[in-house]
Enzyme design. Structure first.
Site: not given
Ligand code: COA
Length: 444
Positions: A333, A336-337, A339-341, A374, A436
């Site tokens: 997650w 793969w996307n 911009p959303v992430h 979604h 359907y």
């Molecule tokens: C929920 C979600 C945001 C978690 O992302 P993740 O990368 O697994 O999250 P992590 O806990 O590893 O941390 C990500 C970032 O937060 C930062 N972070 C972690 N704890 C922190 C804190 N206490 N304070 C500030 N930043 C923090 C990390 O350093 C990291 O930063 P970086 O990206 O600059 O390296 C991700 O799974 C997501 O985007 N999910 C939804 C996606 C979605 O719905 N997509 C739809 C596509 S159709």
């Protein structure tokens, strides 16, 4: 006769950095990381110790030829279809007829009308920001105006889609997709401009570089593009650049590429045209839904986004990462996307973490919002509320926990693939089935 002595194991490389011929019949090859191989150049020697290219120990990773093979196969298999269509029907689209039809009866084009109307919300956000910048409205009033604008961005199109009978499901998905993207963009726009105001008010020059107002040095390769500082960014041009740019996160100075590469642009355009042709030639439900999803991924995240980025000289092309190697569901997650992430991280996840909310709750909240969107994008256009998409997205939370707890490496990767191959098509089939049943009385 041949002979080969490896002084140390030679792995992960095929290109020697240094070659020394110490005698007429012996050469020493030095590879990166100080690995050495001694080759005896005896007459007729033709074998050396080496891995097959396709085994992972070889370290070989250049598969460009294979990709070209895929493209050649796609072109060849679809050229026939294209020629057949032209011979049978000729060129059917007459742009003048299309425009005159649109102007005569806009109600027959509700999705297009809805997309045109979205400009009202874009301009409302810009004018609110301008007022905030000069201080003619307070921060609180600005926030209320933005929240009203953003809420309307979700309610207005859904009400239109639900109430206009001529709106087709495809038109509904397209227009709601555009509005959802706008919602995320305008949310980012107001957040970023607020950060800039906070920085300006604090008069802390050094901080200006750390948020989203990068310095000239950071906006690499953008020498020809003027560097903008707040509130100089609050122009129609800047706003519409952001609206069309392939990103959901606003910043004052986007990294820009130095020129438009015409060959690159044409290649992406060609792919954009090829992929729908391929999909049209496939009979629905005779091709795995999963394959269609993979083709869609390439079409949208590689061909289309790169095409738009090239056209706008938008420099950041990281639209996806190597999600296919995901060993955990969260890695998938997050990759793969992009911009959303990126939007989720910058405007929702990190602000929650900074407020002291624990990681699990913050992740669940992100998935909850994602599940809402979604469901919104499927249920409203189909005019059918079933919650399959919502539940599918929420199921990612326990699935992520299960995979990271019990599986790793290739097993984790296989689990992610299984969830994609089975999970997503099941959700799609649920909607198709129910649609359907409602519209054709159960005869599929
Ligand atoms: C929920 C979600 C945001 C978690 O992302 P993740 O990368 O697994 O999250 P992590 O806990 O590893 O941390 C990500 C970032 O937060 C930062 N972070 C972690 N704890 C922190 C804190 N206490 N304070 C500030 N930043 C923090 C990390 O350093 C990291 O930063 P970086 O990206 O600059 O390296 C991700 O799974 C997501 O985007 N999910 C939804 C996606 C979605 O719905 N997509 C739809 C596509 S159709």
């Amino acid at each position: 006769m041949s002979c080969h002595f490896a002084l140390t194991e030679v792995t992960n490389c095929f290109i020697p950095q240094v070659m020394v011929i110490i005698r007429q019949d012996v050469k020493i090859l030095m590879y990166p990381k100080n690995q050495l191989a001694v080759h005896c150049l005896l007459p007729h020697s033709c074998h050396v110790l080496q891995e097959s290219l396709l085994s992972s120990a070889s370290g070989y990773s250049n598969y460009r030829g294979i990709l070209n093979w895929c493209v050649v196969m796609l072109v060849l298999s679809n050229a026939r279809l294209f020629l057949e269509n032209i011979i049978k029907y000729g060129i059917l689209v007459d742009p003048i007829q299309v425009v005159s039809l649109f102007l005569k009866d806009p109600y027959s084009w509700p999705a297009a009308c809805l997309i045109i109307v979205s400009n009202v919300f874009i301009l409302a956000a810009l004018y609110t920001e301008r007022r905030l910048a000069v201080g003619t409205i307070s921060e609180m009033t600005g926030l209320i105006l933005h929240m009203f604008n953003l809420t309307s961005l979700l309610i207005f199109p859904s009400a239109t889609v639900l109430s206009v009978p001529s709106m087709t499901p495809v038109g509904g998905v397209l227009s709601l997709g555009v509005y959802t993207v706008l919602f995320l963009k305008l949310y980012s726009y107001q957040d970023t401009n607020r950060w800039c105001r906070e920085i300006r008010q604090a008069k802390a020059k050094r901080l200006t570089r750390s948020y989203s107002c990068p310095s000239v040095a950071q906006s690499n390769g953008s020498a020809v593009h003027a560097h903008v500082t707040y509130p100089g960014n609050l122009t129609h041009r800047d706003m519409y650049y952001f609206v069309f740019a392939p990103t959901l996160c606003y910043q004052l100075n986007f990294p820009r590429s130095s020129r438009i590469r015409k060959r690159f642009l044409m290649r992406r355009l060609f792919e954009m045209w090829m992929v729908p042709t391929i999909q049209n030639s496939m009979k629905p439900f005779q091709v795995p839904n999963h394959l269609i999803w993979l083709i869609f991924f390439y079409w949208f995240f590689h061909s289309s986004m790169n095409f738009v980025a090239e056209l706008l000289q938008f420099g950041d092309r990281e639209f996806y990462k190597d999600w296919w190697n995901s060993e955990t569901v969260t890695y998938f997650w997050a990759n793969w996307n992009i911009p959303v992430h990126k939007w989720c991280l910058r405007h929702f996840y990190k602000p929650m973490l900074r407020k002291g909310i624990n990681k699990f709750c913050a992740q669940t909240a992100v998935f909850l919002v994602s599940a809402f969107f979604h469901e919104y994008l499927v249920s409203v256009p189909l005019k059918m509320f079933r919650l399959w998409a919502f539940m599918g997205m929420m199921a990612q939370v326990p699935l992520a926990w299960f995979v990271s707890r019990f599986l790793n490496g290739n097993y984790g990767n296989a689990a992610v693939w299984i969830s994609l191959i089975i999970g997503q098509p099941v959700a799609v089939l649920m909607y198709v089935h129910d649609y359907y049943v409602i519209h054709y009385g159960g005869t599929t």
